[in-house]
Design a protein around this motif. Structure first.
Motif, PDB file in Angstrom:
ATOM      1  N   HIS A 298       0.825  -1.209   0.000  1.00  0.00           N
ATOM      2  CA  HIS A 298       0.000   0.000   0.000  1.00  0.00           C
ATOM      3  C   HIS A 298       0.864   1.267   0.000  1.00  0.00           C
ATOM      4  O   HIS A 298       0.350   2.370   0.143  1.00  0.00           O
ATOM      5  N   SER A 299       2.178   1.114  -0.150  1.00  0.00           N
ATOM      6  CA  SER A 299       3.067   2.257   0.012  1.00  0.00           C
ATOM      7  C   SER A 299       3.095   3.153  -1.223  1.00  0.00           C
ATOM      8  O   SER A 299       2.729   2.751  -2.326  1.00  0.00           O
ATOM      9  N   VAL A 300       3.507   4.401  -0.999  1.00  0.00           N
ATOM     10  CA  VAL A 300       3.617   5.414  -2.050  1.00  0.00           C
ATOM     11  C   VAL A 300       5.093   5.587  -2.388  1.00  0.00           C
ATOM     12  O   VAL A 300       5.925   5.671  -1.482  1.00  0.00           O
ATOM     13  N   PRO A 301       5.462   5.641  -3.680  1.00  0.00           N
ATOM     14  CA  PRO A 301       6.875   5.807  -4.041  1.00  0.00           C
ATOM     15  C   PRO A 301       7.514   6.998  -3.329  1.00  0.00           C
ATOM     16  O   PRO A 301       6.902   8.059  -3.184  1.00  0.00           O
ATOM     17  N   GLY A 302       8.750   6.798  -2.893  1.00  0.00           N
ATOM     18  CA  GLY A 302       9.456   7.846  -2.165  1.00  0.00           C
ATOM     19  C   GLY A 302       9.585   9.135  -2.958  1.00  0.00           C
ATOM     20  O   GLY A 302       9.495  10.240  -2.405  1.00  0.00           O
ATOM     21  N   LEU A 303       9.796   9.019  -4.265  1.00  0.00           N
ATOM     22  CA  LEU A 303       9.919  10.210  -5.099  1.00  0.00           C
ATOM     23  C   LEU A 303       8.630  11.024  -5.089  1.00  0.00           C
ATOM     24  O   LEU A 303       8.661  12.261  -5.077  1.00  0.00           O
ATOM     25  N   VAL A 304       7.489  10.340  -5.114  1.00  0.00           N
ATOM     26  CA  VAL A 304       6.202  11.040  -5.069  1.00  0.00           C
ATOM     27  C   VAL A 304       6.042  11.734  -3.713  1.00  0.00           C
ATOM     28  O   VAL A 304       5.633  12.907  -3.632  1.00  0.00           O
ATOM     29  N   GLN A 305       6.372  11.019  -2.640  1.00  0.00           N
ATOM     30  CA  GLN A 305       6.230  11.604  -1.315  1.00  0.00           C
ATOM     31  C   GLN A 305       7.055  12.872  -1.156  1.00  0.00           C
ATOM     32  O   GLN A 305       6.579  13.884  -0.625  1.00  0.00           O
TER      33      GLN A 305
END
Length: 434
Positions: A298-305
């Protein structure tokens, strides 16, 4: 030939799990048919003027000229952003979300990052909470009409069951008495009720539940030890000042903090549904510890964050963007209301969000029915406009339809022209003999 295709499909389905077979056995919704037609032939003024104008998908598509330059300006990348990160979200980002939402909601407690988990969209938040709150076969109370995918996220995917609770017909508000009635009926039948979903501002009606109403719902749930999932995904798109109060502004008054959970996303208020980034705020430590053990998918890519983190850190840009977005939404809502007024179609006047809830009774030839509602829906598709009916939201009043106004101005004007033409042609058609 049809029998052969059915046989082949049946044999292929047998290669899958029973869960997958159950999902595939669900009949395709009429609204999905409309949405797929929109995707197959989307309207464009010059490239596809004969395409379908989508007034059904609740996306803010009128602020891309503001978002794209900002995202393009955030170019700095560091090595940690390319590597693995804490499953519940990059700490710097979670801290920034807490600061941002704490200020915007006037949260009455410190929104520490320990109570915040980042996930890839509110759909994932719904799925995750369904997984950790209920067991297969358990039930959730769901005020209806309601955002149609809640039942899919929590029902079809996690095998929970929704108990629909009708909103008041006169004001679209929640009746605690109806909640009590539906809860008692379920318990008498031996059903286990684990929670309740509350969307505020409401989708699809656009109604806003005030502090008094929300606290009454929370007290009802607390007395029965059931969870409340509060979705405020549209709260920064309210364009009438002073008419909405986030539940976070009185979180110290929540009667059962361990069973009250808040979600929000960048999708609607920041016109970035493709970012797939949402947050869950909960004071229940077991919720977060469970996510840390099974939430990797369910995680969001670090670059997006980190892009979104940098965006939030530019406070002046955020302030200007939200103001412009609200102004544009209000202007577009006025375009639709003016058109509906000309046709004698009533509606619940929106004070925010991306849509309005309209009563199409003047369009019906007979007493409003689901059959004619479907016929009107399909007839509008033939006229190249996609407007979903109450059926897609579990509503029992077939004359209601939801109109999304958060589309480019020239698209919206063309859509209203088409709708007026449809309205007059449909009203003056030969009476049905069926």
């Amino acid at each position: 030939f049809t029998t052969l295709l059915y046989t082949i499909k049946f044999e292929i389905m047998n290669t899958l799990s029973q869960r997958a077979q159950n999902i595939n056995a669900v009949e395709e919704a009429l609204l999905k048919t409309g949405f797929e037609k929109c995707l197959a032939s989307p309207y464009h003024p010059s490239e596809n003027p004969g395409g379908i104008i989508n007034l059904g998908t609740a996306e803010n598509t009128i602020c891309s000229d503001l978002i794209i330059p900002k995202m393009e300006s955030i170019t700095h990348i560091t090595v940690p952003e390319l590597n693995y990160f804490p499953i519940n979200g990059v700490p710097e980002f979670r801290k920034e979300i807490g600061k941002f939402l704490g200020a915007r909601t006037h949260c009455d407690v410190d929104m520490t990052m320990d109570n915040i988990t980042v996930m890839n969209g509110c759909s994932s938040v719904f799925c995750f909470l369904a997984y950790v709150i209920g067991d297969p076969g358990d039930h959730f109370l769901l005020p209806v009409p309601s955002y149609g995918m809640v039942a899919d996220y929590m029902g079809g995917y996690m095998n929970l069951r929704m108990i629909p609770v009708e909103l008041n017909d006169d004001d679209n508000m929640i009746s605690v008495e109806r909640l009590e009635q539906k809860y008692d009926e379920a318990v008498e039948l031996g059903k286990t009720v684990r929670g309740l979903v509350l969307i505020n501002p409401h989708n699809p009606t656009g109604a806003v539940f005030d502090k008094k109403q929300v606290l009454e719902v929370l007290k009802f749930a607390s007395a029965r030890n059931i969870h409340v999932v509060i979705d405020e995904i549209y709260f920064l798109s309210i364009f009438e000042d002073g008419l909405f109060e986030s539940c976070l502004s009185y979180s110290s008054e929540w009667p059962d903090p361990d069973r009250t959970h808040f979600m929000w996303s960048f999708s609607k208020d920041f016109a970035m549904s493709g970012s797939r980034c949402a947050m869950l705020y909960s004071k229940n430590r077991a919720i977060h510890s469970t996510f840390n053990k099974m939430g990797f998918y369910h995680s969001v890519p670090g670059l997006v964050q980190m892009k979104l983190c940098a965006m939030l850190q530019d406070a002046q840009w955020v302030e200007d963007f939200l103001l412009q977005s609200r102004n544009r939404l209000q202007e577009h809502a006025a375009i639709v209301m003016e058109s509906l007024d000309e046709m004698g179609i009533t509606y619940l006047k929106p004070i925010g969000a991306l849509f309005l809830w309209a009563d199409f009774s003047p369009v019906f030839q007979n007493e409003p029915s689901e059959a004619e509602s479907d016929a009107i829906f399909l007839a509008m598709l033939e006229e190249l406009i996609y407007i979903p009916s109450a059926k897609g939201f579990g509503g029992s009043n077939p004359q209601f339809f939801r109109i999304v106004y958060a589309i480019p101005r020239d698209y919206l004007i063309e859509a209203m022209r088409r709708f007026k033409e449809f309205f007059h042609c449909y009203k003056n058609r030969e009476p049905s003999t069926h």
